[in-house]
Design an enzyme around this catalytic site. Structure first.
Site, PDB file in Angstrom:
ATOM      1  CG  ASN A  50      -1.668   1.305   1.362  1.00 45.83           C
ATOM      2  OD1 ASN A  50      -2.549   1.576   0.554  1.00 45.83           O
ATOM      3  ND2 ASN A  50      -1.343   2.107   2.365  1.00 45.83           N
ATOM      4  CD  GLU A  51      -1.233   5.798   0.226  1.00 44.77           C
ATOM      5  OE1 GLU A  51      -0.626   6.169   1.251  1.00 44.77           O
ATOM      6  OE2 GLU A  51      -2.367   6.207  -0.068  1.00 44.77           O
ATOM      7  CB  THR A  52       5.005   0.583  -0.215  1.00 43.39           C
ATOM      8  OG1 THR A  52       6.368   0.345   0.116  1.00 43.39           O
ATOM      9  CG2 THR A  52       4.413  -0.674  -0.845  1.00 43.39           C
TER      10      THR A  52
ATOM     11  N   GLY B  43      -1.999  -1.297  -3.611  1.00 42.95           N
ATOM     12  CA  GLY B  43      -2.621   0.014  -3.459  1.00 42.95           C
ATOM     13  C   GLY B  43      -1.604   1.089  -3.764  1.00 42.95           C
TER      14      GLY B  43
ATOM     15  CG  ASN C 256      -4.253   3.747  -2.295  1.00 39.16           C
ATOM     16  OD1 ASN C 256      -4.749   2.752  -2.802  1.00 39.16           O
ATOM     17  ND2 ASN C 256      -3.482   3.684  -1.231  1.00 39.16           N
TER      18      ASN C 256
END
Length: 1015
Positions: free
Chosen positions: A412-414, A438, A451
């Site tokens: 996620n957002e990485t 994400g 996202n």
């Protein structure tokens, strides 16, 4: 013939379950949740075999000590964790082992322990598992002895914050002992796939691994319907400790959210005709396809993913979910109309997926928040590099048979070079599903997940795709249940490229707040409007239109389903806010207006819902109020005091999805009637309420299942004398719990209520409602609750009449009725010695504190207190109350940051903003600020508010953004140490998503730092 057929089927079904029970004797699973001892301390001797832990607290799993301790100013988890604590805790449990068990294999299996768990059996160290959101097990066979044995578990959350949101602490998920023969099916090795699915027949492929197998042994696989009817079976010799078997099932019933048809597969090891071991696996038949042009396809149908993101901790119990409570939570979301859910941003215990299989929810199963450090002490920093392969393997092999899981999400957002390796390794374990993330390395994923950036008009109308797309975290909107504003509110001011979201009226008409704006730390510290007009970039209505009308848009996972603890500074500016209000339901499970919007678009059962409420005692008569009605009917007619205000039809364009009337305010009854094909199908109404004078209490029973006892939800609402909800009710509701139940929490959804959810004996009503959550103890026989409240308008504006309502409610079993007496005072004296016997309503003056006691059969069971006066409760202002915050950007208080070294919080100055500032006093240290950037990557102006009066000193401080050095800032003297604050500006580059901004001293100490402004 029909009667004989039914009797034969019943007989065969009974025989089947008798057979299964007999066979299961070869594999024994024991509930290991009850009778643990716990202590929130750390001592090496706690691991010893013969340590006496009888003085420790006795409890049942699941357990979350952080939630039990509650919110603390300065809590270890910081704003991200809602100011809850971490720490180190120990668990111990003794159990008996019979002699015959010593010749078998015994596993202890943990579904979830957060985090850095270490386990000992009879004083022998078994190992460590860093990740707090993964299942694991140990083979304890060789350490067991006949008679008493002891398990000890150390849980280490000393390094905090270890997540960017609230996390549980402790053994928060089920534990079991599994006893098998030495020859047995390897854990997580059964893999069921359905490579061919046709209307008339489907092929089922079953793979399994076996331990300690011999040449004489065979593998038998059988498939049963959900009713226990044998559909297919096959037996074959085991080769190379593995099996690979194909079976056929005729006329397969497909699994989908609308028809969650499930099948049971039984895998057995046979020696001659004797069953050595068996494992049951639930699975389903469904086909999945992803297409760039048309999105997601399920069972040959093009389906929009109508999903929500959901933290494990979203809701009223922290991380300590039982299966009955979890089923209530997921069913509540299903009833809103969702068909999909994204556990964010980590796997959940297995019972979550079991329930999703059963009720019909598609799951985007997610493994990590980040592949490197995001929170200061998270898994990405502590353990990812060493442990990710073992955790990914456990995750996929554990979850891959669930039909509800339709895609794997790796992060996620990485971002990082590890992404291709993660995808490759995941596909080596399961090549039947695609992989996404994400907003992490989309170029390496099968499906592009985006996202918050997917919410903008610029993205939607200009983005082109070369692979399937899904909005993994959108939309971001906020609502405080019961709170309304007609003026649009943007979290970070209106961002470029967003869809329009006009004000509903020329000027604001509602003027109440949770906190006086003069006491806000920043512009975020207000409640959020329930008109679907408080957001980052887009309204919920507009984003539903966007995903519905763009074929390439597979769907969305809105942020979030339930409100959740933590991330309190991100949107709401920090303490006293301690939770995040992005849900369609609040943390108590009360449905917000947003819930009914989605229900109007996503469900078919006729429904109708009005907003806002119709009690506005401080509003000038004739003020025009936007009245909205959400409905899935053809048209709705609105009535005020019996007079029709006309009909309106729900539209398909975003700002016409609600029926709407502009209604001049007057007291009375507002009623909406819904029609389909001209016939009334549903109606709802509410009337203007007077001050609250009684409680309405409702008990919802959540049936026991698996190893979990029954749970109860006790709902209290403040009503006036005519049974109308008083929508501003704030009175405390007191509870005396008696019998065989345990209090789990008290919750009302209020984001600024400092009352302990677990330790107090009361919780105030929040906009008229509050709840008590109970769990039955093992073998519970009877329980009851005494519920009491001192009721009235807190501000005495509508009336100065006060009522005390007390009642005893039976929860389970039967009890003899009690004699309840109430004594009270209004002059500050002790009601025990000076109290008047309560006979009926009484009047009070401004500033009165009412004290009361409740006696049961002569014994005091409740001690209550409530203060009334014009300055009590909600803040009531006017159209100019918040003017001071107009046009201001995002400001983050230094005292809300993460402080290291000798940086410390102080209040010894003047004119600082918020609750304090940070000082260094000639020493060295650093402040780390957290900022979620919901725009695109780009340059942003920032400035630090500071003060010092050291002549000729510049106090240089190094500035880092996301751990990369940017520049050294110089802080010139401001001319004073008491109140002369100035600014140091600069420009930095923020990436999309989470950012850390750090300033640290450079050998010459630092000035007073008050705030970081992001303009």
């Amino acid at each position: 013939m029909i009667g004989k057929s039914k009797r034969l089927k019943s007989f065969l079904l009974i025989c089947y379950f008798i057979l299964i029970s007999f066979v299961n004797a070869q594999r024994t699973e024991v509930n290991f949740n009850n009778h643990w001892h716990f202590i929130l301390e750390d001592n090496v001797s706690f691991s010893k075999e013969n340590y006496n832990a009888s003085s420790w607290k006795t409890l049942n799993i699941p357990h979350d000590w952080s939630f039990e301790k509650g919110v603390r100013n300065g809590g270890d988890q910081g704003q991200g964790g809602g100011y809850h604590d971490g720490g180190i805790g120990w668990y111990r449990k003794s159990f008996e082992v019979k002699k015959q068990s010593l010749s078998k294999i015994t596993y202890i299996h943990f579904d979830g322990v957060y985090m850095n768990s270490e386990v000992w059996i009879n004083g022998t160290y078994l190992g460590k598992r860093p990740y707090g959101y993964i299942s694991f097990r140990y083979d304890i066979s060789k350490y067991l002895k006949q008679g008493k044995n002891t398990i000890a578990v150390r849980v280490n959350n000393s390094l905090e914050p270890s997540a960017r949101w609230y996390h549980p602490c402790g053994i928060y998920a089920p534990v079991k002992l599994v006893e098998v023969n030495k020859t047995h099916i390897a854990p997580n090795s059964v893999f069921v796939t359905t490579p061919i699915i046709k209307t008339s027949q489907a092929t089922v492929n079953v793979k399994a691994d076996f331990l300690n197998i011999s040449k004489k042994q065979k593998c038998k696989v059988s498939i049963y319907s959900s009713k226990g009817v044998l559909l297919s079976t096959i037996t074959q010799k085991i080769k190379y400790s593995k099996s690979n078997i194909n079976l056929e099932v005729k006329n397969p019933k497909l699994w989908s959210p609308e028809t969650p048809n499930l099948y049971k597969l039984v895998t057995q090891i046979l020696e001659d005709k004797k069953v050595i071991d068996e494992v049951e696996t639930t699975f389903g038949f469904r086909t999945i396809a992803w297409k760039t042009a048309t999105g997601f396809w399920l069972n040959g149908e093009n389906v929009k993913l109508k999903g929500v993101c959901e933290h494990w901790e979203g809701g009223p119990v922290g991380g300590a979910w039982t299966k009955p409570m979890l089923r209530w939570k997921l069913q509540s979301l299903k009833d809103m109309g969702i068909n999909a859910i994204r556990p964010s941003h980590n796997p959940t215990p297995p019972m979550f997926y079991d329930i999703c299989d059963e009720i019909g929810l598609l799951v985007m199963d997610e493994i990590f928040d980040g592949w490197h450090k995001k929170a200061p002490q998270d898994y990405g920093k502590q353990a990812f590099d060493e442990w990710w392969q073992r955790d990914v393997k456990e995750w996929i092999t554990r979850d891959r048979n669930h039909p509800s899981i339709f895609v794997w999400s790796l992060g996620n957002e990485t971002h990082g070079d590890i992404a291709p390796e993660l995808v490759k390794y995941g596909k080596s374990i399961d090549n039947t599903r695609l992989f996404t993330s994400g907003a992490g390395n989309p170029e390496d994923m099968d499906i592009e997940g985006v996202n918050g950036g997917s919410e903008t008009q610029a993205f939607i109308e200009s983005k082109t795709f070369d692979k399937p797309f899904i909005s993994t975290e959108a939309p971001h909107t906020w609502q405080t249940r019961g709170y309304y504003r007609t003026q649009t509110w943007w979290r970070d001011n209106e961002l470029p490229g967003t869809y329009e979201l006009p004000n509903l009226t020329d000027k604001e008409i509602f003027f109440y707040e949770g906190i006086n704006p003069k006491k806000w730390k920043n512009r975020k510290q207000r409640f959020n409007s329930s008109y679907d007009n408080a957001t980052v970039r887009v309204s919920a209505r507009k984003y539903w239109e966007v995903m519905r009308d763009n074929p390439w848009h597979s769907g969305h996972f809105r942020w979030t389903g339930f409100d959740y603890y933590g991330e309190a500074g991100l949107v709401h500016g920090g303490l006293p806010f301690n939770l995040f209000m992005g849900g369609a339901l609040d943390v108590a499970g009360f449905k917000k207006d947003l819930y009914y919007f989605y229900q109007s678009q996503w469900t078919k059962e006729p429904m109708v819902h009005i907003l806002p409420h119709w009690t506005h005692p401080r509003m000038k008569k004739g003020t025009v109020i936007p009245v909205w009605v959400y409905s899935n009917a053809d048209e709705v007619e609105l009535f005020l005091n019996g007079k029709s205000l006309g009909k309106d039809k729900p539209g398909t364009v975003w700002n016409e999805m609600q029926c709407e009337w502009m209604v001049p305010y007057e007291d009375g009854k507002l009623e909406a009637v819904a029609y389909i094909k001209g016939k009334e199908v549903k109606r709802t109404s509410f009337s203007t309420s007077k001050q609250p004078s009684k409680l309405r209490t409702n008990i919802q029973k959540l049936a026991a299942e698996d190893a979990f006892t029954t749970s109860y939800i006790i709902t209290s609402e403040g009503l006036d004398e005519n049974d109308n909800l008083y929508p501003y009710g704030e009175n405390k509701v007191y509870y005396n719990i008696q019998g065989d139940v345990k209090k789990i929490s008290m919750e009302n959804g209020n984001p600024i209520d400092p009352t302990s959810r677990t330790k107090s004996d009361y919780r105030a009503l929040f906009f008229g409602k509050s709840r008590l959550f109970l769990r039955a103890l093992p073998n519970a026989k009877k329980a009851s609750i005494i519920i009491a409240s001192i009721l009235g308008d807190k501000a005495l504006y509508t009336s100065n009449k006060i009522t005390i309502d007390v009642k005893q409610i039976q929860v389970l079993g039967k009890s003899n009725p009690s004699d309840l007496e109430i004594y009270y005072t209004i002059n500050g004296e002790n009601p025990i010695t000076k109290g008047m016997n309560y006979k009926g309503p009484f009047e009070v003056n401004d500033g009165t504190t009412v004290k009361a006691i409740v006696k049961q059969n002569g014994k005091i069971v409740l001690t209550m207190e409530e203060r009334f006066g014009k300055n009590e409760g909600l803040f009531w202002g006017d159209e100019h109350s918040a003017d001071m915050w107009i046009g201001r950007g995002v400001n983050i208080a230094a005292e809300e940051g993460i402080l290291t070294g000798e940086a410390k919080i102080s209040k010894e100055a003047h004119r600082y903003k918020g609750s304090g500032f940070v000082r260094f006093d000639g020493k060295e240290g650093a402040i780390t600020f957290y900022q979620e950037n919901d725009g695109e990557r780009g340059d942003y102006s920032i400035r630090f508010r500071y003060m010092h009066n050291n002549p000729n000193k510049l106090h240089p401080m190094k500035l880092y953004v996301n751990d990369e050095y940017v520049q050294t800032l110089e802080f010139k003297p401001t001319g004073g140490w008491e109140k002369e604050w100035k600014f140091v500006p600069t420009i930095i580059t923020l990436k999309a998503g989470a950012n850390n901004i750090r300033i640290e001293t450079d050998g010459q100490s630092g000035p007073f730092i008050d705030e970081l402004f992001i303009d």
